[in-house]
Scaffold this active site. Structure first.
Site, PDB file in Angstrom:
ATOM      1  CE1 TYR A 145     -60.652  20.262 -25.762  1.00  0.00           C
ATOM      2  CE2 TYR A 145     -58.680  19.403 -26.787  1.00  0.00           C
ATOM      3  CZ  TYR A 145     -59.572  20.430 -26.605  1.00  0.00           C
ATOM      4  OH  TYR A 145     -59.397  21.602 -27.273  1.00  0.00           O
ATOM      5  CE  LYS A 196     -71.316  30.932 -20.030  1.00  0.00           C
ATOM      6  NZ  LYS A 196     -71.418  32.387 -20.312  1.00  0.00           N
ATOM      7  CG  ASP A 228     -69.041  34.929 -21.394  1.00  0.00           C
ATOM      8  OD1 ASP A 228     -68.469  34.865 -20.286  1.00  0.00           O
ATOM      9  OD2 ASP A 228     -70.270  35.092 -21.498  1.00  0.00           O
ATOM     10  CG  ASP A 252     -57.424  24.080 -27.763  1.00  0.00           C
ATOM     11  OD1 ASP A 252     -56.293  24.412 -28.158  1.00  0.00           O
ATOM     12  OD2 ASP A 252     -58.259  23.483 -28.482  1.00  0.00           O
ATOM     13  CG  ASP A 256     -54.789  28.707 -30.729  1.00  0.00           C
ATOM     14  OD1 ASP A 256     -53.971  28.073 -30.038  1.00  0.00           O
ATOM     15  OD2 ASP A 256     -55.141  28.347 -31.873  1.00  0.00           O
TER      16      ASP A 256
HETATM   17  C1  IPM Z   1     -53.228  22.351 -28.862  1.00  0.00           C
HETATM   18  C2  IPM Z   1     -53.865  21.787 -30.086  1.00  0.00           C
HETATM   19  C3  IPM Z   1     -54.409  20.406 -29.773  1.00  0.00           C
HETATM   20  C4  IPM Z   1     -55.441  20.573 -28.671  1.00  0.00           C
HETATM   21  C5  IPM Z   1     -55.009  19.654 -30.979  1.00  0.00           C
HETATM   22  C6  IPM Z   1     -54.024  19.518 -32.100  1.00  0.00           C
HETATM   23  C7  IPM Z   1     -55.541  18.307 -30.573  1.00  0.00           C
HETATM   24  O1  IPM Z   1     -54.859  22.648 -30.555  1.00  0.00           O
HETATM   25  O2  IPM Z   1     -52.307  21.723 -28.321  1.00  0.00           O
HETATM   26  O3  IPM Z   1     -53.642  23.436 -28.434  1.00  0.00           O
HETATM   27  O4  IPM Z   1     -56.583  20.906 -28.950  1.00  0.00           O
HETATM   28  O5  IPM Z   1     -55.082  20.381 -27.518  1.00  0.00           O
HETATM   29 MG    MG Z   2     -54.917  24.522 -29.585  1.00  0.00          MG
END
Ligand code: IPM
Ligand code: MG
Length: 368
Positions: A145, A196, A228, A252, A256
């Protein structure tokens, strides 16, 4: 009376409506536990661009600097104004900038599937075991990032080349590893470090450093897993995980995935922490779920992730553990008594009532 200064940055999409409910709940804890919260609203994201042509207006940054913590909503509306360049869009210019500006390197994302929401988990019951309870510890200010070079260049013939750089130092891995092991000590004492290492130099270093730090935590069990495989294991046997320790991008993605197992992305709070000075830790607290523009302004969003983020703020930045626990048990109580926003509602569930953002916030605040 002890006073805490909070910058409230609601942002875009569902941000303002879930923030409103979180503040309602915070006000209820203030009354019950006898402290004072000085909450200052400030624009961020597209709201910042509309207000001052900047995703993070100077005045907002100023308010953050004068505060003890930031309660953040969400930013980023991908479909808005394509003429605003990517570096100035809210994701990079506000959220990533704030993480970097305040050195918020440690991101904690607790995922918990309450047994009442077993139906909202996409996995079969037998894979849910006695419940899913995972803490994702994600590195937040390094890796792909932020690594340089980061650019897109023309390479002739109408072609371009895009470059992102994954880079980590020993020190960056080390300080976060301590957060992961310390967190595990307060839980089931197991860290699964994700990398990885079979392909990436970063993965090799990551594994070496984590192994070394782990020697100081003989009481915590440490495993290593390729990313993975970890993505697969999460859906096959999520109950094997306690703390998942990840670099920025892996965290990240996996957080999710884990959130979906916890019933809904609308239930996943997060704490982004910097270094601790004395007993003060500056932090930014935000739901992990994003702006959800499709349901914004319709009283449909689940405010629980924002409310639980406020609880994490009370605990990690202010040490108000009882007040934090009161919010968490009020959320649990609302779920046990059948309160459901659309994302966690099932028509097959007896005793469940479908309610809106506002009613969910009120139900939780009333219990606090
Ligand atoms: C998160 C989000 C952010 C990230 C985006 C909105 C930049 O997906 O906080 O997980 O990737 O960190
Ligand atoms: Mg995210």
């Amino acid at each position: 009376m002890k006073t805490y200064n909070i910058a409230a940055l609601a942002g875009d999409g569902i941000g303002p409506e879930v923030m409103r409910e979180a503040i309602k709940v915070l006000r209820a804890t203030e009354k019950r536990f006898g402290f004072k919260l000085n909450i200052t609203d400030a624009p961020v994201g597209w709201a910042g661009i509309d207000f001052a042509k900047k995703a993070l207006p100077d005045i907002t940054l100023d308010i953050c600097k004068r505060s003890d913590s930031i309660l953040f909503g969400s930013v980023g509306l991908p479909d808005r104004d394509p003429t605003i360049p990517k570096e100035e869009r809210p994701e990079r210019a506000a959220l990533l900038r704030l993480r970097k500006e305040f050195g918020l390197f440690a991101n904690l994302r607790p995922v918990k599937l309450p047994k009442e929401l077993a139906h909202a988990c996409p996995l079969a019951k037998e894979r849910q075991g006695d419940g899913i309870d995972i803490l994702v510890v994600r590195e937040l200010t390094g890796g792909m990032y932020f690594g340089q070079p980061k650019m897109t260049e023309d390479i002739g013939g109408g072609n371009q080349r895009a470059i992102d750089t994954m880079v980590y130092t020993t020190q960056e891995i080390e300080r976060l590893a301590h957060v992961a092991f310390d967190s595990a000590r307060l839980r089931r004492k197991k860290v699964t470090s994700i990398d990885k290492a079979n392909v990436l130099e970063n993965g090799v270093l990551w594994r070496e450093v984590v192994t070394r730090v782990g020697k100081d935590y003989a009481d915590v069990k440490l495993d290593h897993m390729f990313v993975d495989n970890a993505a697969m294991q999460l859906v096959l046997k999520p109950t094997q995980f306690d703390v998942m320790f990840c670099e920025n991008m892996f965290g990240d993605i996996l957080s999710d995935e884990a959130a979906a197992l916890g019933g809904s992305l609308g239930m996943l709070p997060s704490a982004s922490l910097g270094t601790t000075n004395g007993n003060q830790t500056f932090g930014l607290y935000e739901p992990a779920g994003g702006t959800a523009p499709d349901i914004a302004g319709k009283d449909l969003a689940n405010p629980i992730a924002q409310i639980l983020s406020a609880a994490l703020m009370l605990r990690h930045s202010f040490g108000l553990n009882d007040a934090a626990a009161a919010i968490e048990s009020a959320v649990q109580h609302a779920i046990e008594t059948g309160h459901r926003t659309g994302d966690i509602f099932s028509a097959h569930e007896a005793g469940a009532k479908r309610i809106g953002t506002r009613a969910m916030g009120e139900a939780i605040a009333a219990v606090v």
